[in-house]
Design a protein around this motif. Structure first.
Motif, PDB file in Angstrom:
ATOM      1  N   MET A  48      -4.385  19.342  76.515  1.00  0.00           N
ATOM      2  CA  MET A  48      -3.255  18.445  76.272  1.00  0.00           C
ATOM      3  C   MET A  48      -2.637  17.979  77.587  1.00  0.00           C
ATOM      4  O   MET A  48      -2.312  16.804  77.735  1.00  0.00           O
ATOM      5  CB  MET A  48      -2.203  19.151  75.401  1.00  0.00           C
ATOM      6  N   LEU A  49      -2.478  18.883  78.556  1.00  0.00           N
ATOM      7  CA  LEU A  49      -1.922  18.494  79.854  1.00  0.00           C
ATOM      8  C   LEU A  49      -2.803  17.435  80.523  1.00  0.00           C
ATOM      9  O   LEU A  49      -2.282  16.463  81.085  1.00  0.00           O
ATOM     10  CB  LEU A  49      -1.761  19.712  80.770  1.00  0.00           C
ATOM     11  N   LEU A  50      -4.104  17.599  80.430  1.00  0.00           N
ATOM     12  CA  LEU A  50      -5.019  16.605  80.997  1.00  0.00           C
ATOM     13  C   LEU A  50      -4.929  15.267  80.263  1.00  0.00           C
ATOM     14  O   LEU A  50      -4.884  14.212  80.892  1.00  0.00           O
ATOM     15  CB  LEU A  50      -6.466  17.105  80.937  1.00  0.00           C
ATOM     16  N   ALA A  51      -4.900  15.326  78.949  1.00  0.00           N
ATOM     17  CA  ALA A  51      -4.934  14.106  78.137  1.00  0.00           C
ATOM     18  C   ALA A  51      -3.605  13.357  78.131  1.00  0.00           C
ATOM     19  O   ALA A  51      -3.591  12.131  78.026  1.00  0.00           O
ATOM     20  CB  ALA A  51      -5.324  14.450  76.704  1.00  0.00           C
ATOM     21  N   ARG A  52      -2.498  14.074  78.239  1.00  0.00           N
ATOM     22  CA  ARG A  52      -1.191  13.417  78.152  1.00  0.00           C
ATOM     23  C   ARG A  52      -0.561  13.214  79.533  1.00  0.00           C
ATOM     24  O   ARG A  52      -0.788  12.178  80.136  1.00  0.00           O
ATOM     25  CB  ARG A  52      -0.286  14.182  77.189  1.00  0.00           C
ATOM     26  N   PRO A  53       0.239  14.155  80.041  1.00  0.00           N
ATOM     27  CA  PRO A  53       0.970  13.808  81.276  1.00  0.00           C
ATOM     28  C   PRO A  53       0.080  13.528  82.481  1.00  0.00           C
ATOM     29  O   PRO A  53       0.324  12.563  83.207  1.00  0.00           O
ATOM     30  CB  PRO A  53       1.884  15.017  81.522  1.00  0.00           C
ATOM     31  N   ILE A  54      -0.944  14.327  82.699  1.00  0.00           N
ATOM     32  CA  ILE A  54      -1.775  14.124  83.886  1.00  0.00           C
ATOM     33  C   ILE A  54      -2.490  12.776  83.812  1.00  0.00           C
ATOM     34  O   ILE A  54      -2.566  12.040  84.800  1.00  0.00           O
ATOM     35  CB  ILE A  54      -2.743  15.312  84.096  1.00  0.00           C
ATOM     36  N   ASN A  55      -2.974  12.405  82.650  1.00  0.00           N
ATOM     37  CA  ASN A  55      -3.583  11.090  82.452  1.00  0.00           C
ATOM     38  C   ASN A  55      -2.545   9.980  82.615  1.00  0.00           C
ATOM     39  O   ASN A  55      -2.832   8.945  83.223  1.00  0.00           O
ATOM     40  CB  ASN A  55      -4.231  11.009  81.065  1.00  0.00           C
ATOM     41  N   ASP A  56      -1.354  10.190  82.080  1.00  0.00           N
ATOM     42  CA  ASP A  56      -0.300   9.170  82.177  1.00  0.00           C
ATOM     43  C   ASP A  56       0.071   8.865  83.625  1.00  0.00           C
ATOM     44  O   ASP A  56       0.339   7.712  83.968  1.00  0.00           O
ATOM     45  CB  ASP A  56       0.954   9.599  81.409  1.00  0.00           C
ATOM     46  N   TYR A  57       0.116   9.889  84.489  1.00  0.00           N
ATOM     47  CA  TYR A  57       0.461   9.656  85.899  1.00  0.00           C
ATOM     48  C   TYR A  57      -0.517   8.664  86.527  1.00  0.00           C
ATOM     49  O   TYR A  57      -0.111   7.747  87.243  1.00  0.00           O
ATOM     50  CB  TYR A  57       0.435  10.953  86.724  1.00  0.00           C
ATOM     51  N   SER A  58      -1.801   8.868  86.260  1.00  0.00           N
ATOM     52  CA  SER A  58      -2.787   7.980  86.880  1.00  0.00           C
ATOM     53  C   SER A  58      -2.845   6.617  86.187  1.00  0.00           C
ATOM     54  O   SER A  58      -3.052   5.607  86.843  1.00  0.00           O
ATOM     55  CB  SER A  58      -4.170   8.640  86.906  1.00  0.00           C
ATOM     56  N   GLN A  59      -2.654   6.583  84.887  1.00  0.00           N
ATOM     57  CA  GLN A  59      -2.763   5.331  84.157  1.00  0.00           C
ATOM     58  C   GLN A  59      -1.529   4.438  84.285  1.00  0.00           C
ATOM     59  O   GLN A  59      -1.640   3.226  84.429  1.00  0.00           O
ATOM     60  CB  GLN A  59      -3.045   5.604  82.674  1.00  0.00           C
ATOM     61  N   PHE A  60      -0.328   5.045  84.234  1.00  0.00           N
ATOM     62  CA  PHE A  60       0.901   4.253  84.218  1.00  0.00           C
ATOM     63  C   PHE A  60       1.801   4.468  85.436  1.00  0.00           C
ATOM     64  O   PHE A  60       2.758   3.736  85.629  1.00  0.00           O
ATOM     65  CB  PHE A  60       1.717   4.571  82.949  1.00  0.00           C
ATOM     66  N   GLY A  61       1.545   5.509  86.215  1.00  0.00           N
ATOM     67  CA  GLY A  61       2.385   5.803  87.366  1.00  0.00           C
ATOM     68  C   GLY A  61       3.596   6.647  87.019  1.00  0.00           C
ATOM     69  O   GLY A  61       4.412   6.957  87.878  1.00  0.00           O
ATOM     70  N   PHE A  62       3.711   7.034  85.769  1.00  0.00           N
ATOM     71  CA  PHE A  62       4.798   7.914  85.319  1.00  0.00           C
ATOM     72  C   PHE A  62       4.328   8.684  84.095  1.00  0.00           C
ATOM     73  O   PHE A  62       3.303   8.360  83.493  1.00  0.00           O
ATOM     74  CB  PHE A  62       6.079   7.138  85.014  1.00  0.00           C
ATOM     75  N   GLY A  63       5.086   9.701  83.741  1.00  0.00           N
ATOM     76  CA  GLY A  63       4.788  10.529  82.576  1.00  0.00           C
ATOM     77  C   GLY A  63       5.805  11.643  82.491  1.00  0.00           C
ATOM     78  O   GLY A  63       6.690  11.757  83.339  1.00  0.00           O
ATOM     79  N   ARG A  64       5.691  12.460  81.469  1.00  0.00           N
ATOM     80  CA  ARG A  64       6.596  13.601  81.332  1.00  0.00           C
ATOM     81  C   ARG A  64       6.415  14.509  82.543  1.00  0.00           C
ATOM     82  O   ARG A  64       5.307  14.718  83.025  1.00  0.00           O
ATOM     83  CB  ARG A  64       6.301  14.385  80.060  1.00  0.00           C
ATOM     84  N   MET A  65       7.534  15.045  83.036  1.00  0.00           N
ATOM     85  CA  MET A  65       7.507  15.879  84.231  1.00  0.00           C
ATOM     86  C   MET A  65       7.939  17.306  83.921  1.00  0.00           C
ATOM     87  O   MET A  65       8.769  17.534  83.041  1.00  0.00           O
ATOM     88  CB  MET A  65       8.422  15.275  85.298  1.00  0.00           C
ATOM     89  N   ALA A  66       7.385  18.240  84.659  1.00  0.00           N
ATOM     90  CA  ALA A  66       7.763  19.641  84.532  1.00  0.00           C
ATOM     91  C   ALA A  66       9.177  19.826  85.056  1.00  0.00           C
ATOM     92  O   ALA A  66       9.530  19.296  86.112  1.00  0.00           O
ATOM     93  CB  ALA A  66       6.795  20.517  85.329  1.00  0.00           C
ATOM     94  N   CYS A  67       9.983  20.565  84.322  1.00  0.00           N
ATOM     95  CA  CYS A  67      11.352  20.885  84.730  1.00  0.00           C
ATOM     96  C   CYS A  67      11.380  22.345  85.157  1.00  0.00           C
ATOM     97  O   CYS A  67      11.181  23.245  84.333  1.00  0.00           O
ATOM     98  CB  CYS A  67      12.325  20.652  83.579  1.00  0.00           C
ATOM     99  N   ILE A  68      11.613  22.556  86.427  1.00  0.00           N
ATOM    100  CA  ILE A  68      11.644  23.893  87.005  1.00  0.00           C
ATOM    101  C   ILE A  68      13.100  24.248  87.298  1.00  0.00           C
ATOM    102  O   ILE A  68      13.795  23.512  88.008  1.00  0.00           O
ATOM    103  CB  ILE A  68      10.828  23.961  88.316  1.00  0.00           C
ATOM    104  N   GLU A  69      13.547  25.364  86.745  1.00  0.00           N
ATOM    105  CA  GLU A  69      14.910  25.829  86.985  1.00  0.00           C
ATOM    106  C   GLU A  69      14.984  26.392  88.404  1.00  0.00           C
ATOM    107  O   GLU A  69      14.222  27.304  88.764  1.00  0.00           O
ATOM    108  CB  GLU A  69      15.246  26.906  85.953  1.00  0.00           C
TER     109      GLU A  69
END
Length: 171
Positions: A48-69
């Motif tokens: 899922m990480l590969l198919a969704r956010p990681i793919n989105d970064y390369s395809q659109f230049g943005f995507g859901r980001m990890a939130c680190i406390e």
């Protein structure tokens, strides 16, 4: 890309995040308003990480980001923009582990991301989708400046969703 807020570090996901991401896709309480079935393995999370956010970064230049406390250094959720191909629109979304609910992390992260991503990508409109009874998410969307526009039906979901939006003008 890394964004710092008072309490969070927002960064791109990578496959090493799978273990800490697992509660976001396996806890039924966290999934209540997503329409998603719980994941049962780390392999599913990696795919899922590969198919969704990681793919989105390369395809659109943005995507859901990890939130680190910052205080604990742990991955506590995600926040960010996602291009929804079925609607042809950009959605702001967020999800956090249960013990981080009610602490303002969704508003803090989403507002920081919108401040950077909207002008950087010249977004003319950002939408937010939520179940009508998800009061916490509705509160976040309105704090971000989005306004209720209509109810919509998405093919995968039984229920209608509230559709919120905010528009931007560029000279």
């Amino acid at each position: 890309m890394i964004i710092h807020t008072d309490r969070l570090i927002l960064r791109h996901f990578n496959l090493d995040d799978a273990q800490e991401y697992f509660p976001l896709v396996s806890d039924p309480r966290v999934l209540k308003y997503t329409g998603e079935a719980p994941f049962t393995s780390l392999d599913q999370v990696r795919q899922m990480l590969l198919a969704r956010p990681i793919n989105d970064y390369s395809q659109f230049g943005f995507g859901r980001m990890a939130c680190i406390e910052k205080m604990s250094g742990r991955l506590i959720g995600f926040s960010g923009m996602k291009f929804l191909s079925d609607l042809q629109e950009v959605d702001i979304g967020y999800r956090f582990i249960k013990d981080c609910w009610g602490k303002g992390y969704a508003t803090e992260s989403a507002s920081a991301i919108m401040r950077q991503a909207v002008p950087e990508h010249q977004l003319k409109k950002v939408i937010g989708l939520t179940f009508p009874d998800n009061a916490a998410s509705i509160h976040v969307l309105t704090k971000l400046g989005l306004q209720f526009e209509k109810k919509i039906k998405i093919d995968d979901l039984e229920n209608e969703l509230n559709y919120y939006s905010i528009s931007y003008n560029y000279a």
